[in-house]
Design a protein around this motif. Structure first.
Motif, PDB file in Angstrom:
ATOM      1  N   ASP A  64      70.392  33.064  53.661  1.00  0.00           N
ATOM      2  CA  ASP A  64      69.735  33.604  54.969  1.00  0.00           C
ATOM      3  C   ASP A  64      68.168  33.032  54.902  1.00  0.00           C
ATOM      4  OD1 ASP A  64      71.867  34.776  56.129  1.00  0.00           O
ATOM      5  OD2 ASP A  64      71.214  36.674  55.466  1.00  0.00           O
ATOM      6  N   GLY A  65      67.760  32.320  56.075  1.00  0.00           N
ATOM      7  CA  GLY A  65      66.554  31.835  56.116  1.00  0.00           C
ATOM      8  C   GLY A  65      66.534  30.415  56.060  1.00  0.00           C
TER       9      GLY A  65
ATOM     10  N   GLN B  96      64.906  30.249  66.476  1.00  0.00           N
ATOM     11  CA  GLN B  96      63.914  30.292  65.417  1.00  0.00           C
ATOM     12  C   GLN B  96      64.323  30.199  63.940  1.00  0.00           C
ATOM     13  OE1 GLN B  96      60.425  31.305  66.298  1.00  0.00           O
ATOM     14  NE2 GLN B  96      60.951  30.632  68.128  1.00  0.00           N
TER      15      GLN B  96
ATOM     16  N   GLU C 275      64.361  31.640  61.008  1.00  0.00           N
ATOM     17  CA  GLU C 275      64.903  32.886  60.775  1.00  0.00           C
ATOM     18  C   GLU C 275      66.252  33.124  61.048  1.00  0.00           C
ATOM     19  OE1 GLU C 275      62.413  34.549  64.027  1.00  0.00           O
ATOM     20  OE2 GLU C 275      61.894  33.365  62.623  1.00  0.00           O
TER      21      GLU C 275
ATOM     22  N   GLU D  26      59.563  27.534  53.869  1.00  0.00           N
ATOM     23  CA  GLU D  26      58.648  28.423  54.702  1.00  0.00           C
ATOM     24  C   GLU D  26      57.504  27.476  55.275  1.00  0.00           C
ATOM     25  OE1 GLU D  26      59.281  31.378  55.811  1.00  0.00           O
ATOM     26  OE2 GLU D  26      60.974  31.637  54.586  1.00  0.00           O
TER      27      GLU D  26
END
Length: 115
Positions: A67-68, A49, A51, A72
């Motif tokens: 991170d991430g 995923q 994340e 989005e």
């Protein structure tokens, strides 16, 4: 021959339950075996995923890791398959098989140069 990546575009959200996902994965395994028999299969794998992503970039002279995901969004690349085929039409035929099995959009993109 040319290499193409097939990016499987998934919606962000819950992973389907096993009773939905397992038949899809079984059909995808059959597509893979067929591509292997045709010597078109190069590589394929699902991705974690968004994340689970880490972005590494420069900020001035410093390398930083965040991170991430890079961006989005409501959708993400959930998996990739690399195939070796004669042209875009052949790559689109392979992508059609994947979208028929998954119901998900497939982005087809050529690698630069020939194999």
């Amino acid at each position: 021959m040319k290499l193409y990546v097939l990016n499987i575009i998934q919606p962000v959200g819950e992973i389907p339950p096993p009773e939905v996902l397992e038949p899809v994965m079984a059909e995808l395994a059959e597509v893979r075996r067929d591509l292997e028999r045709q010597e078109c299969w190069v590589f394929g794998r699902g991705l974690e995923q968004p994340e689970a992503s880490t972005v590494v970039c420069m900020r001035g002279d410093e390398v930083i890791a965040t991170d991430g995901p890079w961006t989005e969004g409501k959708e993400f690349i959930g998996g990739i398959t690399v195939v070796k085929v004669v042209d875009l039409d052949a790559a689109l035929k392979v992508a059609a098989r994947f979208t028929q099995v998954t119901g998900l959009p497939i982005e087809v993109r050529p690698f630069q140069g020939e194999v």
